[in-house]
Write a protein that holds these residues in place. Sequence first.
Motif, PDB file in Angstrom:
ATOM      1  N   LEU A  30       0.832  -1.210   0.000  1.00 17.95           N
ATOM      2  CA  LEU A  30       0.000   0.000   0.000  1.00 17.95           C
ATOM      3  C   LEU A  30       0.865   1.258   0.000  1.00 17.95           C
ATOM      4  O   LEU A  30       0.559   2.230  -0.690  1.00 17.95           O
ATOM      5  CB  LEU A  30      -0.952  -0.001   1.191  1.00 17.95           C
ATOM      6  N   CYS A  31       1.944   1.244   0.762  1.00 24.20           N
ATOM      7  CA  CYS A  31       2.865   2.388   0.758  1.00 24.20           C
ATOM      8  C   CYS A  31       3.422   2.609  -0.645  1.00 24.20           C
ATOM      9  O   CYS A  31       3.459   3.744  -1.135  1.00 24.20           O
ATOM     10  CB  CYS A  31       4.008   2.162   1.739  1.00 24.20           C
ATOM     11  N   ALA A  32       3.851   1.539  -1.294  1.00 22.38           N
ATOM     12  CA  ALA A  32       4.409   1.658  -2.644  1.00 22.38           C
ATOM     13  C   ALA A  32       3.379   2.215  -3.619  1.00 22.38           C
ATOM     14  O   ALA A  32       3.707   3.043  -4.474  1.00 22.38           O
ATOM     15  CB  ALA A  32       4.910   0.302  -3.124  1.00 22.38           C
ATOM     16  N   ALA A  33       2.132   1.789  -3.469  1.00 26.40           N
ATOM     17  CA  ALA A  33       1.070   2.275  -4.356  1.00 26.40           C
ATOM     18  C   ALA A  33       0.841   3.770  -4.194  1.00 26.40           C
ATOM     19  O   ALA A  33       0.354   4.434  -5.115  1.00 26.40           O
ATOM     20  CB  ALA A  33      -0.219   1.509  -4.090  1.00 26.40           C
ATOM     21  N   HIS A  34       1.210   4.310  -3.044  1.00 25.90           N
ATOM     22  CA  HIS A  34       1.040   5.740  -2.765  1.00 25.90           C
ATOM     23  C   HIS A  34       2.374   6.488  -2.770  1.00 25.90           C
ATOM     24  O   HIS A  34       2.469   7.591  -2.226  1.00 25.90           O
ATOM     25  CB  HIS A  34       0.316   5.934  -1.425  1.00 25.90           C
ATOM     26  N   ALA A  35       3.395   5.856  -3.378  1.00 26.98           N
ATOM     27  CA  ALA A  35       4.733   6.459  -3.490  1.00 26.98           C
ATOM     28  C   ALA A  35       5.288   6.903  -2.141  1.00 26.98           C
ATOM     29  O   ALA A  35       5.940   7.932  -2.024  1.00 26.98           O
ATOM     30  CB  ALA A  35       4.720   7.617  -4.483  1.00 26.98           C
ATOM     31  N   THR A  36       5.018   6.111  -1.122  1.00 23.76           N
ATOM     32  CA  THR A  36       5.498   6.378   0.231  1.00 23.76           C
ATOM     33  C   THR A  36       6.513   5.311   0.597  1.00 23.76           C
ATOM     34  O   THR A  36       6.292   4.122   0.357  1.00 23.76           O
ATOM     35  CB  THR A  36       4.322   6.342   1.231  1.00 23.76           C
ATOM     36  N   ARG A  37       7.632   5.695   1.179  1.00 21.52           N
ATOM     37  CA  ARG A  37       8.666   4.739   1.554  1.00 21.52           C
ATOM     38  C   ARG A  37       8.181   3.815   2.671  1.00 21.52           C
ATOM     39  O   ARG A  37       7.564   4.261   3.633  1.00 21.52           O
ATOM     40  CB  ARG A  37       9.924   5.460   2.025  1.00 21.52           C
ATOM     41  N   ALA A  38       8.482   2.550   2.510  1.00 24.94           N
ATOM     42  CA  ALA A  38       8.200   1.555   3.541  1.00 24.94           C
ATOM     43  C   ALA A  38       9.510   0.848   3.868  1.00 24.94           C
ATOM     44  O   ALA A  38      10.199   0.371   2.973  1.00 24.94           O
ATOM     45  CB  ALA A  38       7.174   0.548   3.051  1.00 24.94           C
ATOM     46  N   THR A  39       9.841   0.786   5.139  1.00 23.42           N
ATOM     47  CA  THR A  39      11.021   0.057   5.587  1.00 23.42           C
ATOM     48  C   THR A  39      10.554  -1.094   6.462  1.00 23.42           C
ATOM     49  O   THR A  39       9.908  -0.891   7.483  1.00 23.42           O
ATOM     50  CB  THR A  39      11.982   0.966   6.383  1.00 23.42           C
ATOM     51  N   ASN A  84      11.941 -10.502   0.577  1.00 25.18           N
ATOM     52  CA  ASN A  84      12.577 -10.123  -0.688  1.00 25.18           C
ATOM     53  C   ASN A  84      11.566 -10.053  -1.831  1.00 25.18           C
ATOM     54  O   ASN A  84      11.737  -9.278  -2.762  1.00 25.18           O
ATOM     55  CB  ASN A  84      13.685 -11.105  -1.063  1.00 25.18           C
ATOM     56  N   GLN A  85      10.524 -10.866  -1.762  1.00 24.66           N
ATOM     57  CA  GLN A  85       9.534 -10.875  -2.834  1.00 24.66           C
ATOM     58  C   GLN A  85       8.782  -9.550  -2.957  1.00 24.66           C
ATOM     59  O   GLN A  85       8.141  -9.291  -3.974  1.00 24.66           O
ATOM     60  CB  GLN A  85       8.551 -12.025  -2.640  1.00 24.66           C
ATOM     61  N   LEU A  86       8.879  -8.696  -1.943  1.00 25.39           N
ATOM     62  CA  LEU A  86       8.186  -7.405  -1.967  1.00 25.39           C
ATOM     63  C   LEU A  86       9.023  -6.290  -2.590  1.00 25.39           C
ATOM     64  O   LEU A  86       8.532  -5.175  -2.772  1.00 25.39           O
ATOM     65  CB  LEU A  86       7.795  -6.993  -0.543  1.00 25.39           C
ATOM     66  N   LEU A  87      10.252  -6.567  -2.948  1.00 25.63           N
ATOM     67  CA  LEU A  87      11.149  -5.521  -3.431  1.00 25.63           C
ATOM     68  C   LEU A  87      10.891  -5.181  -4.904  1.00 25.63           C
ATOM     69  O   LEU A  87      11.787  -5.134  -5.729  1.00 25.63           O
ATOM     70  CB  LEU A  87      12.610  -5.929  -3.210  1.00 25.63           C
ATOM     71  N   LEU A  88       9.656  -4.898  -5.206  1.00 27.48           N
ATOM     72  CA  LEU A  88       9.235  -4.557  -6.564  1.00 27.48           C
ATOM     73  C   LEU A  88       9.351  -3.066  -6.844  1.00 27.48           C
ATOM     74  O   LEU A  88       9.327  -2.645  -7.992  1.00 27.48           O
ATOM     75  CB  LEU A  88       7.778  -4.973  -6.780  1.00 27.48           C
ATOM     76  N   HIS A  89       9.432  -2.276  -5.814  1.00 27.85           N
ATOM     77  CA  HIS A  89       9.415  -0.823  -5.945  1.00 27.85           C
ATOM     78  C   HIS A  89      10.596  -0.223  -5.200  1.00 27.85           C
ATOM     79  O   HIS A  89      11.025  -0.748  -4.171  1.00 27.85           O
ATOM     80  CB  HIS A  89       8.114  -0.246  -5.365  1.00 27.85           C
ATOM     81  N   ASP A  90      11.090   0.891  -5.698  1.00 25.59           N
ATOM     82  CA  ASP A  90      12.194   1.582  -5.027  1.00 25.59           C
ATOM     83  C   ASP A  90      11.800   2.129  -3.666  1.00 25.59           C
ATOM     84  O   ASP A  90      12.649   2.461  -2.861  1.00 25.59           O
ATOM     85  CB  ASP A  90      12.712   2.727  -5.902  1.00 25.59           C
ATOM     86  N   THR A  91      10.505   2.230  -3.409  1.00 28.21           N
ATOM     87  CA  THR A  91      10.048   2.780  -2.135  1.00 28.21           C
ATOM     88  C   THR A  91      10.045   1.749  -1.014  1.00 28.21           C
ATOM     89  O   THR A  91       9.875   2.107   0.140  1.00 28.21           O
ATOM     90  CB  THR A  91       8.634   3.378  -2.275  1.00 28.21           C
ATOM     91  N   ILE A  92      10.222   0.477  -1.346  1.00 25.68           N
ATOM     92  CA  ILE A  92      10.245  -0.574  -0.323  1.00 25.68           C
ATOM     93  C   ILE A  92      11.690  -1.007  -0.114  1.00 25.68           C
ATOM     94  O   ILE A  92      12.423  -1.266  -1.058  1.00 25.68           O
ATOM     95  CB  ILE A  92       9.383  -1.788  -0.726  1.00 25.68           C
ATOM     96  N   ARG A  93      12.097  -1.085   1.137  1.00 23.72           N
ATOM     97  CA  ARG A  93      13.421  -1.594   1.469  1.00 23.72           C
ATOM     98  C   ARG A  93      13.322  -2.385   2.764  1.00 23.72           C
ATOM     99  O   ARG A  93      12.360  -2.247   3.522  1.00 23.72           O
ATOM    100  CB  ARG A  93      14.436  -0.468   1.582  1.00 23.72           C
ATOM    101  N   ILE A  94      14.333  -3.209   2.985  1.00 23.53           N
ATOM    102  CA  ILE A  94      14.362  -4.065   4.169  1.00 23.53           C
ATOM    103  C   ILE A  94      15.604  -3.697   4.978  1.00 23.53           C
ATOM    104  O   ILE A  94      16.697  -3.582   4.431  1.00 23.53           O
ATOM    105  CB  ILE A  94      14.411  -5.552   3.770  1.00 23.53           C
TER     106      ILE A  94
END
Length: 124
Positions: free
Chosen positions: A20-29, A38-48
Motif C-alpha cells: 500500500l505504501c508503494a502504491a502511494h509512493a510512500t517509503r516503507a522500511t 525479498n519478494q516485496l522488493l518490486l518498488h524503489d520505495t520498499i526496502r528491508i
Amino acid sequence: RDLSAASLEADDVIGICATLCAAHATRATIVSPDKDFNQLLLHDTIRILRPAGSSSLRDLAFFSAADFAAKYPGLAPPQFIDLLALMGDRADDIPGIPGIGEKLGIQMLRDFGSVERVLRAAAS
C-alpha cells in the motif's frame, strides 16, 4: 498505533502495508531478518533493514530492489519464493531439491520462469 488482522499472519500484514505504501509512493522500511520479504522488493520505495553478515542487531544494513537485482541477476522479486522452493530454506523447513543451490536455482528460474515450469520440464 496498532495494526492487526485476526485472519492474517504478521508477515502478511507487513506485506500488505508495504505494498500500500508503494502504491502511494510512500517509503516503507521492513525491519526483519526474514528473507521471504525479498519478494516485496518490486518498488524503489520498499526496502528491508536486516542484520548484515551476522545476526547481530548492531550490524544492520538496508536491502533494496537494486540490491536484489545485483544479488539475484535475472530474477524478479516475486520469483524469490520459487528460488527458496528449489534450493531449500532451513529457516522455514523447506527441504528444496538435492543438488540445487542458489546459482543453479537462479539459472533454472531464468530459463523456465517458475518452479512449476521447472518441475514440468523435469517430468517430460
